[in-house]
Each structure stands twice: as structure tokens, then as C-alpha cells.
Scaffold this motif. Structure first.
Motif, PDB file in Angstrom:
ATOM      1  N   PRO A  73      11.303  -9.034   6.348  1.00 28.53           N
ATOM      2  CA  PRO A  73      10.723 -10.050   5.946  1.00 28.53           C
ATOM      3  C   PRO A  73      10.963  -9.849   3.916  1.00 28.53           C
ATOM      4  CG  PRO A  73       9.457 -10.725   7.303  1.00 28.53           C
ATOM      5  CD  PRO A  73       9.400  -9.521   7.271  1.00 28.53           C
ATOM      6  N   GLY A  74      11.160 -10.335   3.072  1.00 30.47           N
ATOM      7  CA  GLY A  74      11.331 -10.449   1.612  1.00 30.47           C
ATOM      8  C   GLY A  74      10.282 -10.616   1.565  1.00 30.47           C
ATOM      9  N   VAL A  75       9.547  -9.801   0.493  1.00 33.35           N
ATOM     10  CA  VAL A  75       8.237  -9.708  -0.616  1.00 33.35           C
ATOM     11  C   VAL A  75       8.075  -9.614  -2.028  1.00 33.35           C
ATOM     12  CG1 VAL A  75       7.161  -8.382   1.398  1.00 33.35           C
ATOM     13  CG2 VAL A  75       8.216  -6.946  -0.430  1.00 33.35           C
ATOM     14  N   TYR A  76       9.677 -10.391  -2.339  1.00 40.10           N
ATOM     15  CA  TYR A  76       9.754 -10.677  -3.861  1.00 40.10           C
ATOM     16  C   TYR A  76       9.588 -12.156  -4.446  1.00 40.10           C
ATOM     17  CZ  TYR A  76      11.930  -6.154  -3.667  1.00 40.10           C
ATOM     18  OH  TYR A  76      11.981  -4.941  -3.940  1.00 40.10           O
ATOM     19  N   PRO A  77       8.507 -12.160  -5.106  1.00 35.65           N
ATOM     20  CA  PRO A  77       7.387 -11.318  -5.364  1.00 35.65           C
ATOM     21  C   PRO A  77       6.363 -11.203  -4.478  1.00 35.65           C
ATOM     22  CG  PRO A  77       7.443 -13.529  -6.487  1.00 35.65           C
ATOM     23  CD  PRO A  77       8.648 -14.124  -4.946  1.00 35.65           C
ATOM     24  N   VAL A  78       5.821 -10.451  -5.085  1.00 36.95           N
ATOM     25  CA  VAL A  78       4.521 -10.005  -4.008  1.00 36.95           C
ATOM     26  C   VAL A  78       3.199  -9.790  -4.425  1.00 36.95           C
ATOM     27  CG1 VAL A  78       4.102  -6.979  -4.751  1.00 36.95           C
ATOM     28  CG2 VAL A  78       3.919  -7.744  -2.062  1.00 36.95           C
ATOM     29  N   GLY A  79       2.262 -10.296  -3.023  1.00 31.47           N
ATOM     30  CA  GLY A  79       1.633 -10.614  -3.773  1.00 31.47           C
ATOM     31  C   GLY A  79      -0.158 -10.051  -3.211  1.00 31.47           C
ATOM     32  N   ARG A  80      -1.229 -10.596  -2.779  1.00 30.94           N
ATOM     33  CA  ARG A  80      -2.297 -10.193  -1.822  1.00 30.94           C
ATOM     34  C   ARG A  80      -2.155 -10.179  -0.783  1.00 30.94           C
ATOM     35  NH1 ARG A  80      -6.767  -7.122  -2.114  1.00 30.94           N
ATOM     36  NH2 ARG A  80      -6.425  -6.139  -3.970  1.00 30.94           N
ATOM     37  N   HIS A  81      -1.387 -12.191  -1.242  1.00 29.20           N
ATOM     38  CA  HIS A  81      -0.795 -12.665   0.594  1.00 29.20           C
ATOM     39  C   HIS A  81       0.154 -11.958   1.527  1.00 29.20           C
ATOM     40  CE1 HIS A  81       1.925 -13.302  -2.482  1.00 29.20           C
ATOM     41  NE2 HIS A  81       2.666 -14.554  -1.350  1.00 29.20           N
ATOM     42  N   LEU A  82       0.862 -10.502   0.883  1.00 30.88           N
ATOM     43  CA  LEU A  82       1.692 -10.087   1.480  1.00 30.88           C
ATOM     44  C   LEU A  82       1.541  -8.587   1.523  1.00 30.88           C
ATOM     45  CD1 LEU A  82       5.203 -11.963  -0.362  1.00 30.88           C
ATOM     46  CD2 LEU A  82       4.059 -11.938   2.638  1.00 30.88           C
ATOM     47  N   ARG A  83       0.023  -8.090   1.336  1.00 33.56           N
ATOM     48  CA  ARG A  83       0.118  -6.427   1.160  1.00 33.56           C
ATOM     49  C   ARG A  83       0.106  -6.041   2.812  1.00 33.56           C
ATOM     50  NH1 ARG A  83      -4.196  -3.854   2.852  1.00 33.56           N
ATOM     51  NH2 ARG A  83      -4.627  -1.890   2.113  1.00 33.56           N
ATOM     52  N   ASP A  84      -0.169  -6.289   3.524  1.00 30.80           N
ATOM     53  CA  ASP A  84       0.223  -5.781   5.250  1.00 30.80           C
ATOM     54  C   ASP A  84       1.269  -5.680   5.903  1.00 30.80           C
ATOM     55  OD1 ASP A  84      -2.874  -5.442   5.070  1.00 30.80           O
ATOM     56  OD2 ASP A  84      -2.616  -7.201   6.649  1.00 30.80           O
ATOM     57  N   LEU A  85       2.456  -6.296   4.785  1.00 32.16           N
ATOM     58  CA  LEU A  85       3.699  -6.550   5.571  1.00 32.16           C
ATOM     59  C   LEU A  85       4.008  -5.544   3.830  1.00 32.16           C
ATOM     60  CD1 LEU A  85       6.327  -7.045   6.030  1.00 32.16           C
ATOM     61  CD2 LEU A  85       6.185  -9.402   4.553  1.00 32.16           C
ATOM     62  N   ALA A  86       4.260  -5.613   3.254  1.00 30.82           N
ATOM     63  CA  ALA A  86       4.180  -4.654   1.814  1.00 30.82           C
ATOM     64  C   ALA A  86       4.398  -3.039   2.275  1.00 30.82           C
ATOM     65  CB  ALA A  86       3.932  -5.071   0.030  1.00 30.82           C
ATOM     66  N   VAL A  87       2.716  -3.118   2.867  1.00 31.91           N
ATOM     67  CA  VAL A  87       1.958  -1.733   3.249  1.00 31.91           C
ATOM     68  C   VAL A  87       2.848  -0.916   4.132  1.00 31.91           C
ATOM     69  CG1 VAL A  87       0.148  -0.093   3.648  1.00 31.91           C
ATOM     70  CG2 VAL A  87       0.036  -1.238   1.305  1.00 31.91           C
ATOM     71  N   ASN A  88       3.139  -2.206   4.971  1.00 33.76           N
ATOM     72  CA  ASN A  88       3.667  -0.883   7.245  1.00 33.76           C
ATOM     73  C   ASN A  88       4.798  -1.069   6.557  1.00 33.76           C
ATOM     74  OD1 ASN A  88       1.346  -1.319   7.837  1.00 33.76           O
ATOM     75  ND2 ASN A  88       1.176  -3.301   8.719  1.00 33.76           N
ATOM     76  N   ALA A  89       5.745  -1.459   5.706  1.00 33.57           N
ATOM     77  CA  ALA A  89       7.323  -1.497   5.692  1.00 33.57           C
ATOM     78  C   ALA A  89       7.618  -0.457   4.542  1.00 33.57           C
ATOM     79  CB  ALA A  89       7.829  -3.128   4.678  1.00 33.57           C
ATOM     80  N   MET A  90       6.426  -0.172   3.411  1.00 29.90           N
ATOM     81  CA  MET A  90       6.779   1.285   2.771  1.00 29.90           C
ATOM     82  C   MET A  90       6.961   1.945   4.264  1.00 29.90           C
ATOM     83  SD  MET A  90       7.563   2.777   0.756  1.00 29.90           S
ATOM     84  CE  MET A  90       8.064   1.599  -0.283  1.00 29.90           C
ATOM     85  N   ARG A  91       5.607   2.508   4.281  1.00 29.65           N
ATOM     86  CA  ARG A  91       5.422   3.183   5.480  1.00 29.65           C
ATOM     87  C   ARG A  91       6.506   3.813   6.713  1.00 29.65           C
ATOM     88  NH1 ARG A  91       0.618   5.188   6.181  1.00 29.65           N
ATOM     89  NH2 ARG A  91      -1.372   4.047   4.903  1.00 29.65           N
ATOM     90  N   GLU A  92       7.342   2.416   7.147  1.00 26.77           N
ATOM     91  CA  GLU A  92       7.941   2.587   7.550  1.00 26.77           C
ATOM     92  C   GLU A  92       9.738   3.219   6.652  1.00 26.77           C
ATOM     93  OE1 GLU A  92      11.087   2.919  10.983  1.00 26.77           O
ATOM     94  OE2 GLU A  92       8.409   2.746  10.451  1.00 26.77           O
ATOM     95  N   ARG A  93       9.993   2.827   6.005  1.00 25.99           N
ATOM     96  CA  ARG A  93      10.976   3.435   4.411  1.00 25.99           C
ATOM     97  C   ARG A  93      10.956   4.444   4.617  1.00 25.99           C
ATOM     98  NH1 ARG A  93       9.151  -1.087   1.898  1.00 25.99           N
ATOM     99  NH2 ARG A  93      10.458  -2.350   1.835  1.00 25.99           N
ATOM    100  N   VAL A  94       9.850   5.428   4.170  1.00 21.14           N
ATOM    101  CA  VAL A  94       9.452   6.936   4.553  1.00 21.14           C
ATOM    102  C   VAL A  94       9.623   7.475   6.094  1.00 21.14           C
ATOM    103  CG1 VAL A  94       7.476   8.740   3.987  1.00 21.14           C
ATOM    104  CG2 VAL A  94       7.600   6.404   2.968  1.00 21.14           C
TER     105      VAL A  94
END
Length: 319
Positions: free
Chosen positions: A258-279
Motif C-alpha cells: 500500500p502507498g504510505v504518502y504522506p507517512v505517519g506513525r499510523h503507517l510506521r510498521d508498514l513503512a519500515v517493513n516495506a523498506m526492509r524488503e526494498r533492500v
């Protein structure tokens, strides 16, 4: 760069299948450090996501030249920007923050139309001024790369850079949200001040070669694009993208999230896990390049400047 081999061709040859067609002409252009390609991690939305990215970079041994953010400078406090700048400087990674606001979040009704209206561009004089304000703020906090999605904003910031109001080493990255799809448009974005230009991930290798023939500006390309940019997964094309698109940034995006823009604490876990998978996607891409003998020619880590580019004259008195 020439590939040691094309994937699977040795197997098809054994079956007597016709040879593959002639490949587009390769690019002789390079970054000023002599490299033909660099790497980028997009959608790094704040210090917590950056910390996860750096942890995975170390664990998976993925070399990264640039980390970019998409929610916008205005979604980060001064303390958060300062923390991100410091963390990237310690790793010699370029940090790129998105200049905002943008029309897709504005009150204009056109954005609700099926055409998208003006899209991510800055609407009116006020948003143009707000984007310039954001650029000034980020640069004062140590950011040296700004992500731009409007040709007027780009030209304004380039004029400020040319006049010395913004530092000469600040670079401007053109967003995938407005990326050009033909050679003339690509050249215009360069002349307006673009230092690297994101093109859509649905362009063919031949079309990439056509854009490169028109301009020497570095290219940004999602080897895996997020869903809102088409969701294209082109890991096996990375070698040809380098060969025909150099100098080029390979961007490790992520489909099916899912899209996360604009991000916030309510999307923190999604943003963190998605970044790990991008790497992880970056590791997969680099592994393919290595297996094909196409992993040479990467710019030294820490490289960031684009070299001498072709610009429209930016003369004019500034008060």
C-alpha cells in the motif's frame, strides 16, 4: 559495458532456437567518477525507516549511493531532518528529500477528476513559494539533494542555485510522478535544471537508448516500480538498463504494498517493513548482475555529483 552473457541464451541455443535480435546501441556516457551506474533506495520516510534501511544494507551487503524520501520535507521536523542528514553523512550516502506541497494534496477539485488534473505539480504562486521555502529550509539543515515534481519549481530552484542563493552543490532530482517519455522532453528537464531524471518504468530498452542519445543527464529507473507507478518488475533488465541508459541510478522499489504518502506513525510498521524488503530487492538485482557478469562499472560509494549538464540560460537580476 558489455554483458558476459544474456540470461538463458545458452540454453535456448542448445535447442536450436533463432538468435535474439540486435540490441539497441549502448551508452558511452558516464558519471564524472567514471562509473556507469549507481543505486538508490526510495520511500525512506523518516529516521525510523532510515534506521531499518541501514540495518538491512549492512546485513545484506547492498551498496547504496542515494536514499530518497517521498512524503515531503514538510512532513519532517527539523530534528528529524537533522538526524537523517547525520546518519547518511556517516555512511557517505546522499539523502534526497521531496519538495512540497504538491497539487495531488491540494483543495483543487481537478485532482479528483479521472485525469488527475494538474497532478503533483505546484498549484498557483503560493505553492510555488512554499516549495521554495521547503528547499531553503532543507538546504539550511544540510540536505544537498531535492526531489522535484514540477517544471516551474525546478526552474525556480535552478535559478536560485545559479545565482548563489542555493549552494552550487545542491542537486535536483526529477520525480517519477512527472518523468518524461520522449527524448525531447528528457532534454528539456535537463535544461530546466534536472541533475537526475526519473523516467517511467514501462519504457522499452530501445526507448531508453533513444532518451540517452538526446541527453547526458543521469537517469533514475525503478527496476521494480510501486503499484501506483505500474508495478513493473524488471530485475532481469538491469544489465541492459545500465548498458543503454548509463549513467543511471537503479532504484529498488516495491510492488504489492500500500502507498504510505504522506507517512505517519499510523503507517510506521508498514513503512519500515516495506523498506526492509526494498533492500532485499536490491540484493536480488545485484545478484542477477553478478551472475550475468554485468556488475562492473558501479560508481564508488559516496559519489553524488552529475557532472556538467546542458542548461537554459538562467541570467537575470535577483534582489
Amino acid at each position: 559495458m558489455s554483458l558476459t552473457r544474456h540470461p538463458g541464451e545458452h540454453l535456448l541455443d542448445r535447442l536450436g532456437m533463432p538468435a535474439r535480435g540486435a540490441a539497441p546501441t549502448g551508452s558511452e556516457a558516464r558519471f564524472p567518477d567514471g562509473g556507469s551506474w549507481r543505486t538508490e533506495l526510495p520511500s525512506c520516510e523518516g529516521p525510523e525507516v532510515l534506521a531499518a534501511a541501514l540495518e538491512e544494507i549492512d546485513r545484506l551487503e547492498v551498496p547504496i549511493h542515494r536514499i530518497s524520501q517521498g512524503s515531503g520535507i514538510w512532513m519532517l521536523t527539523d530534528a528529524e531532518i537533522t538526524e537523517m542528514v547525520k546518519a547518511c553523512e556517516e555512511r557517505d550516502i546522499e539523502l534526497c528529500l521531496f519538495v512540497g506541497p504538491r497539487g495531488t494534496w491540494d483543495i483543487g477539485a481537478g485532482v479528483k477528476a479521472s485525469s488527475g488534473g494538474s497532478g503533483p505539480r505546484a498549484r498557483g504562486r503560493d505553492q510555488l513559494a512554499q516549495c521554495a521555502e521547503e528547499a531553503e529550509r532543507a538546504v539550511a539543515l544540510g540536505v544537498r539533494c531535492l526531489l522535484v515534481a514540477d517544471e516551474g519549481v525546478l526552474w525556480t530552484l535552478h535559478r536560485l542555485r545559479a545565482a548563489g542563493v542555493l549552494p552550487a552543490d545542491v542537486t535536483f532530482k526529477v520525480s517519477a510522478l512527472v518523468g518524461p517519455v520522449n527524448p525531447a522532453a528528457y532534454a528539456v528537464w535537463e535544461k530546466l535544471g534536472g541533475d537526475s531524471i526519473n523516467v517511467p518504468s514501462d519504457l522499452t530498452i530501445g526507448q531508453i537508448a533513444e532518451l540517452r542519445a538526446q541527453s547526458g543527464a543521469p537517469m533514475d529507473f525503478y527496476v521494480e516500480a510501486p503499484d501506483d507507478l505500474g508495478g513493473f518488475v524488471r530485475l532481469y533488465d538491469a544489465a541492459e538498463l545500465i548498458r543503454c541508459g548509463a549513467p543511471i541510478y537503479l532504484k529498488f522499489g516495491l510492488r504489492n504494498t500500500p502507498g504510505v504518502y504522506p507517512v505517519g506513525r499510523h503507517l510506521r510498521d508498514l513503512a519500515v517493513n516495506a523498506m526492509r524488503e526494498r533492500v532485499h530487492r536490491g540484493r536480488l538485482t545485484l545478484d542477477i548482475l553478478e551472475r550475468l557478469g554485468a556488475d562492473e562499472g558501479m560508481s564508488p560509494l559516496g559519489s553524488r555529483l552529475p557532472g556538467t549538464l546542458n542548461r537554459f540560460p538562467a541570467d537575470g537580476d535577483l534582489r
